[in-house]
Design a protein around this motif. Structure first.
Motif, PDB file in Angstrom:
ATOM      1  N   THR A  44       0.878  -1.229  -0.022  1.00  0.00           N
ATOM      2  CA  THR A  44       0.198  -0.056   0.005  1.00  0.00           C
ATOM      3  C   THR A  44       0.823   1.439   0.074  1.00  0.00           C
ATOM      4  OG1 THR A  44      -1.853   1.137   1.131  1.00  0.00           O
ATOM      5  CG2 THR A  44      -0.161  -0.142   2.449  1.00  0.00           C
TER       6      THR A  44
ATOM      7  N   HIS B 165      -0.488   3.923   1.344  1.00  0.00           N
ATOM      8  CA  HIS B 165      -1.447   4.658   2.459  1.00  0.00           C
ATOM      9  C   HIS B 165      -0.826   4.391   3.662  1.00  0.00           C
ATOM     10  CE1 HIS B 165      -5.206   4.927  -0.525  1.00  0.00           C
ATOM     11  NE2 HIS B 165      -4.351   5.314  -1.189  1.00  0.00           N
TER      12      HIS B 165
ATOM     13  N   THR C 216      -0.788   7.614  -3.770  1.00  0.00           N
ATOM     14  CA  THR C 216      -1.945   6.780  -3.607  1.00  0.00           C
ATOM     15  C   THR C 216      -1.754   5.382  -4.118  1.00  0.00           C
ATOM     16  OG1 THR C 216      -3.338   7.108  -5.357  1.00  0.00           O
ATOM     17  CG2 THR C 216      -3.062   9.182  -3.773  1.00  0.00           C
TER      18      THR C 216
ATOM     19  N   TRP D  14      -0.315  10.132   6.411  1.00  0.00           N
ATOM     20  CA  TRP D  14      -1.417   9.024   6.488  1.00  0.00           C
ATOM     21  C   TRP D  14      -1.552   8.917   8.067  1.00  0.00           C
ATOM     22  CZ3 TRP D  14      -4.745   7.976   2.680  1.00  0.00           C
ATOM     23  CH2 TRP D  14      -4.452   8.190   1.382  1.00  0.00           C
TER      24      TRP D  14
ATOM     25  N   ARG E  22      -4.724   3.563   6.828  1.00  0.00           N
ATOM     26  CA  ARG E  22      -4.897   3.465   5.000  1.00  0.00           C
ATOM     27  C   ARG E  22      -6.051   3.978   4.613  1.00  0.00           C
ATOM     28  NH1 ARG E  22      -4.572  -2.654   3.580  1.00  0.00           N
ATOM     29  NH2 ARG E  22      -4.500  -1.695   1.466  1.00  0.00           N
ATOM     30  N   HIS E  23      -7.055   4.455   5.619  1.00  0.00           N
ATOM     31  CA  HIS E  23      -8.229   5.134   5.046  1.00  0.00           C
ATOM     32  C   HIS E  23      -8.550   6.535   5.465  1.00  0.00           C
ATOM     33  CE1 HIS E  23      -9.449   1.184   3.447  1.00  0.00           C
ATOM     34  NE2 HIS E  23      -9.323   0.912   4.371  1.00  0.00           N
ATOM     35  N   THR E  24      -7.406   7.155   6.065  1.00  0.00           N
ATOM     36  CA  THR E  24      -7.499   8.576   6.842  1.00  0.00           C
ATOM     37  C   THR E  24      -6.035   9.324   6.557  1.00  0.00           C
ATOM     38  OG1 THR E  24      -8.960   7.490   8.550  1.00  0.00           O
ATOM     39  CG2 THR E  24      -8.168   9.804   9.008  1.00  0.00           C
TER      40      THR E  24
ATOM     41  N   GLY F 255     -12.439   6.121  -0.815  1.00  0.00           N
ATOM     42  CA  GLY F 255     -13.170   5.874   0.566  1.00  0.00           C
ATOM     43  C   GLY F 255     -12.071   6.473   1.561  1.00  0.00           C
ATOM     44  N   VAL F 256     -11.196   7.343   1.183  1.00  0.00           N
ATOM     45  CA  VAL F 256     -10.443   8.092   2.055  1.00  0.00           C
ATOM     46  C   VAL F 256     -10.754   9.267   2.887  1.00  0.00           C
ATOM     47  CG1 VAL F 256      -7.960   9.250   2.154  1.00  0.00           C
ATOM     48  CG2 VAL F 256      -8.198   7.175   0.815  1.00  0.00           C
ATOM     49  N   GLU F 257     -11.069   9.228   4.203  1.00  0.00           N
ATOM     50  CA  GLU F 257     -11.606  10.491   4.798  1.00  0.00           C
ATOM     51  C   GLU F 257     -10.163  11.623   4.882  1.00  0.00           C
ATOM     52  OE1 GLU F 257     -12.933  11.610   9.214  1.00  0.00           O
ATOM     53  OE2 GLU F 257     -12.344   9.586   8.849  1.00  0.00           O
TER      54      GLU F 257
END
Length: 294
Positions: A6, A8, A91, A140, A143-145, A170-172
């Motif tokens: 990844t 992220h 990304t 980061w 992985r999603h924020t 789907g990243v905040e």
């Protein structure tokens, strides 16, 4: 991006990382003498010493097991090109090219683009005027924020564009309002005051972190390594994780180093007066991680 890797993350094991070698960015004494004042270096870099320091830093990275990739130096770029994190964001879907808030650095994203394309690394998008965005303002948290600093280098338009590019993944995006501190000419990014070192460990310089964001870190379960004031200007808070609780930092920050060791970290250090301290760019700034192992 493969399921085994990844982009992220700031702390998973570093697999591939881009760098801009000092010999490519600094080139020679004439260039250093011509540029250091306009770029707000604290003093002119000593070129041969800078090259020697960079060899030590390079060895520290290769010893970590990471594969190094190299950006190509171009005559139009400045000394600041050594701080290659700032010109792009990686990304899992490709590269986002930044638009530099520091005017003298605005040629760097296009230069990096040529390197990415030569290796068939996809370009997801780029920040357009009036947006500005620099990679040092981006970190980061998982992985999603993604935390993004609103600074003198990264403006609301840049953040809005970045958010739009990341939303389909789907990243905040958490916006961190950074303080004025020393003003527009200073090199001050989010990662000047925050360095994630593990999923639940980060080095921070709390006097310059907004209360709301510091509370967010605590609510997420982070243990905070508090960098002392005496080690802020020597880049004690700019720490590169090469794996969970494995990190690289500039020498000259003994209190922070001991706090990291006490937190269970393995710490590698490098001499960085010429390549880091004078230009305000620590090991995170000197690297543009491409991917990390999950």
């Amino acid at each position: 991006m493969s399921e085994e890797y990844t982009s992220h993350s700031e702390y998973l094991p570093l697999d591939k990382v881009f760098v801009m070698p000092a010999r490519e960015a600094f080139r020679n004494e004439k260039k250093a003498l011509a540029e250091w004042r306009s770029l707000n270096f604290t003093s002119v870099p000593k070129i041969q010493k800078a090259f020697d320091e960079y060899e030590g830093f390079h060895k520290t990275l290769t010893d970590s097991g990471a594969e190094l990739l190299y950006f190509t130096g171009e005559e139009s770029l400045t000394l600041d090109a050594i701080y290659c994190r700032d010109a792009s964001i990686i990304t899992d879907q490709g590269v986002i090219l930044c638009r530099m808030g520091k005017v003298l650095r605005q040629g760097e994203p296009a230069s990096q683009q040529r390197s990415y394309e030569s290796l068939n690394i996809p370009i997801l998008g780029q920040i357009e005027p009036p947006g500005t965005l620099e990679g040092g303002d981006v970190a980061w948290l998982d992985r999603h924020t993604l935390a993004v600093g609103h600074s003198y280098r990264t403006n609301p338009s840049g953040i809005e564009q970045l958010t739009g590019l990341l939303r389909p993944m789907g990243v905040e995006v958490i916006v961190v309002q950074l303080p004025h501190f020393r003003g527009p000419s200073d090199v001050f990014h989010l990662m000047s005051v925050l360095s994630p070192i593990d999923r639940d460990l980060a080095a921070v310089y709390s006097p310059l972190i907004p209360i709301a964001f510091r509370n967010t870190l605590l609510e997420r379960g982070y243990q905070l390594v508090e960098v002392p004031e005496a080690e802020f200007d020597s880049l004690g808070c700019n720490i590169l994780a090469t794996g969970p609780r494995r990190c690289v930092m500039a020498k000259g920050n003994p209190v922070t180093e001991q706090l990291l060791l006490k937190a269970g970290c393995q710490v590698s250090t490098y001499e960085g007066n010429e390549i880091s301290v004078k230009g305000g760019g620590g090991p995170t700034c000197l690297t543009r991680p491409l991917r990390r192992k999950i």
